[in-house]
Design a protein around this motif. Structure first.
Motif, short mmCIF file in Angstrom:
data_model
loop_
_atom_site.label_atom_id
_atom_site.label_comp_id
_atom_site.label_asym_id
_atom_site.label_seq_id
_atom_site.Cartn_x
_atom_site.Cartn_y
_atom_site.Cartn_z
N GLU A 138 71.57 -73.39 31.67
CA GLU A 138 71.29 -72.07 32.24
C GLU A 138 69.93 -71.55 31.71
O GLU A 138 69.80 -71.30 30.51
N ALA B 95 68.30 -68.76 31.89
CA ALA B 95 68.26 -67.45 31.25
C ALA B 95 68.77 -67.52 29.81
O ALA B 95 68.20 -66.94 28.89
N ILE B 96 69.85 -68.28 29.63
CA ILE B 96 70.44 -68.39 28.29
C ILE B 96 69.48 -69.14 27.35
O ILE B 96 69.28 -68.75 26.20
N LEU C 153 66.29 -69.32 27.53
CA LEU C 153 65.18 -68.44 27.20
C LEU C 153 65.61 -67.39 26.17
O LEU C 153 64.91 -67.13 25.18
N LEU C 154 66.78 -66.82 26.41
CA LEU C 154 67.30 -65.78 25.52
C LEU C 154 67.47 -66.32 24.09
O LEU C 154 66.99 -65.72 23.12
N GLU D 291 64.05 -67.13 22.41
CA GLU D 291 63.33 -65.96 21.91
C GLU D 291 63.98 -65.35 20.70
O GLU D 291 63.32 -64.99 19.73
N LYS E 292 80.20 -67.90 24.15
CA LYS E 292 78.95 -67.25 24.56
C LYS E 292 79.13 -65.76 24.80
O LYS E 292 80.13 -65.34 25.39
N SER E 293 78.15 -65.01 24.39
CA SER E 293 78.21 -63.57 24.60
C SER E 293 76.78 -63.05 24.60
O SER E 293 75.90 -63.63 23.97
N PRO E 294 76.53 -61.95 25.32
CA PRO E 294 75.17 -61.39 25.32
C PRO E 294 74.79 -60.91 23.92
O PRO E 294 73.63 -60.77 23.58
N VAL F 296 75.64 -63.68 30.62
CA VAL F 296 75.22 -63.73 29.21
C VAL F 296 73.70 -63.70 29.14
O VAL F 296 73.11 -62.92 28.39
N LEU G 32 68.76 -60.85 28.20
CA LEU G 32 67.35 -60.63 28.53
C LEU G 32 67.07 -59.19 28.92
O LEU G 32 65.99 -58.66 28.66
N TYR H 3 80.85 -58.05 33.23
CA TYR H 3 81.10 -58.96 32.12
C TYR H 3 82.56 -58.88 31.66
O TYR H 3 83.22 -59.89 31.46
#
Lengths: 121, 444
Positions: free
Chosen positions: A13, A15-16, A18-19, A22, A103-105, B238, B243, B272
């Protein structure tokens, strides 16, 4: 700083990836991001990372296969399995891994685990 | 008008009736009145032999006065075959509802070794007179007492050289030769309708299994798709949420941008949370539908299914009257019993002599069902393991059966335990009796 620790991120993924990249770079790590298992295994030999964060569900080679190969060639390199749900926690393949996170934000759990595993040595 | 020509005419009607009957239960109620009329019996009772339980079940009881309107019909009928047609199509409710019939049907004869050993010598293939004070058999005495008669005529019903059932009739008559024509025909007819019923049941069972399988497969596919969707959605979220947190720091804070950011944040977190919830649901098993069910019928049906695996197994059933109603999901409980029976049958390694005993009784707030086999039991230290998924001793079952059974019993707030008994395994199932619910009185 030449003794920057190297973390390898493997996730399909964008986005993940990249996240994570960073976030870990902000923490002062060097990050090698790979989009699939094949790329990860190839770069693993070259880069010799200090830690691997590995997604399980990926197209092509699954994270569990990658885990096996990594542990075969370098059993002391810590690997954190990371996936969307906790289904795989029971899968005995993941027992080979050093940690398992869902996984979690919110990346604090992942970062804590990474710190812990990297500073053990 | 019970002379010989009347008997002959009724025999004729009887044969027409029997050649047309298609339903076993209806047969009892259409055939017995003819017998009663032909021989002018006061009382007549029919027992059906259950091959599975090796026991006799009371099926119908008739008294002379309750068939008086049928007698009238007979006397009025002029054309040959019209009486048979009348009986073929008549509504059995009135005869079913008579007190005598209900009393006979309620007669609970436990099916166990003792009853069998007493009843077996009783299975004779000729018509004979029996008298209450000459009988040593407690159970037959009990039947005669229930019928309120001192002596009776025992009329066996046979087919394929084995017993299908018997009739007790009173008063005793001398003309047994003619009675034989009736009983021989009735035995054959009963036997063929019993076979028909068995086939129909099996067909239904196979059909329902097929449907269930398709249904489960569909559910499985839906579940798989749903879980893929949520998995992918969660994965994307996620990254997006992470982001977005970073993006926030680049955005100039104005009244509008703050408002937009708040909306986006709350919507994202809603999505979510949704992906977390949906995953919880996908793990729940299908809902149970509990109702009051007759345990006798349930056990009977499960035995019927289980005996398709091995018809040599002998079942004993002894269900206390107070334990005859349970609060459960009919289909699921049937699965439970079939699975336990199946395990016992599969664990039995000799050719013949396998037995399963089902005992049920009420015990402070619970219905306790015990199922005992003689299939050797399991090692003491493995007793707790056998309900775990994929556990198999090779002798007891395939590994998933008992874990499903355990889940179902858990779903019923019940308890299931296994213990070794003399040369076998005993499964104890305790189902709670709901306190705030009262079973409805149901007739069959």
């Amino acid at each position: 700083m030449s003794d920057k620790k190297k973390i390898m991120i493997v996730d399909d993924e964008d986005a993940i990836r990249l996240l994570y990249q960073e976030e870990f770079e902000d923490e002062g790590y060097e990050v090698i991001a790979c989009k699939d298992g094949e790329e990860a295994l190839e770069k693993f030999q070259k880069e010799k990372p200090d830690l691997v964060v590995l997604d399980i569900a990926m197209p092509g080679m699954s994270g569990l296969d990658v885990l096996g190969k990594i542990k075969e060639s370098s059993p002391n390199t810590p690997v954190i399995m990371s996936t969307a749900y906790s289904h795989y926690k029971q899968d005995f393949y993941t027992w080979v891994a050093d940690a398992y996170i869902v996984k979690s934000p919110d990346l604090s759990q992942l970062k804590e685990k990474a710190d812990e595993l990297l500073n053990k040595e | 008008m019970h002379n010989n020509s009347n008997i002959k005419n009724l025999l004729y009607e009887f044969s027409i009736l029997l050649s047309k009957e298609t339903d076993l239960r209806h047969l009892y109620f259409s055939a017995l009145p003819i017998l009663l009329l032909a021989f002018d019996f006061e009382k007549i009772v029919l027992f059906k032999y259950s091959k599975r339980k090796l026991c006799f079940d009371p099926k119908i009881g008739l008294e002379k006065e309750s068939v008086s309107y049928i007698k009238e019909m007979w006397e009025k009928s002029q054309n040959i075959g019209s009486f048979a047609n009348y009986l073929l199509n008549f509504d059995i409710t009135e005869l079913y509802e008579t007190d005598f019939n209900k009393k006979i049907r309620m007669m609970n004869i436990p099916c166990n070794e003792i009853t069998r050993s007493i009843l077996n010598p009783f299975i004779i293939k000729e018509i004979k007179n029996i008298k209450i004070n000459e009988l040593k058999n407690r159970h037959v005495t009990h039947i005669l007492k229930q019928m309120r008669i001192e002596e009776a005529l025992y009329i066996p019903l046979c087919a394929k050289n084995s017993t299908v059932g018997f009739i007790l009739a009173s008063p005793i008559i001398e003309n047994k030769q003619e009675l034989l024509s009736f009983s021989a025909m009735l035995g054959l007819c009963m036997d063929s309708l019993i076979s028909l019923k068995t086939i129909t049941n099996l067909e239904k069972f196979i059909e329902s299994n097929k449907e269930e399988f398709i249904h489960k497969q569909k559910l499985y596919e839906i579940g798989k798709t749903a879980s893929t969707i949520t998995h992918e959605t969660k994965n994307s979220l996620v990254g997006i949420i992470g982001l977005f947190q970073k993006l926030k720091s680049f955005v100039e804070k104005t009244e509008k941008s703050t408002k937009y950011i708040n909306i986006i944040e709350s919507e994202l977190s809603k999505l979510y949370r949704f992906t977390l919830d949906i995953n919880k649901y996908s793990r729940n098993s299908s809902a149970t539908y509990k109702e009051f069910v007759n345990l006798n019928e349930l056990v009977d049906k499960a035995i019927e299914m289980a005996t398709t695996i091995n018809s040599d197994f002998v079942f004993s059933v002894c269900i206390d009257k107070k334990a005859s109603t349970i609060y459960a999901d009919k289909g699921q409980l049937e699965q439970v019993l079939i699975n336990i029976f199946k395990n016992s049958i599969e664990a039995y390694n000799k050719k013949a002599g396998g037995t399963i005993k089902v005992i049920a009784r009420k015990e402070d707030g619970f219905i306790v069902i015990k199922i005992r086999d003689n299939s050797g039991g399991v090692k003491e230290d493995k007793l707790k393991e056998i309900v775990k998924p994929f556990y198999t001793t090779k002798t007891y079952g395939t590994g998933l059966g008992l874990s499903i059974v355990g889940e179902i019993i858990k779903e019923h707030n019940g308890i299931m335990e296994f213990s070794n008994i003399n040369n076998g395994l005993e499964c104890t199932i305790k189902l709670p009796i709901p306190k705030n619910k009262i079973p409805e009185d149901k007739n069959e």
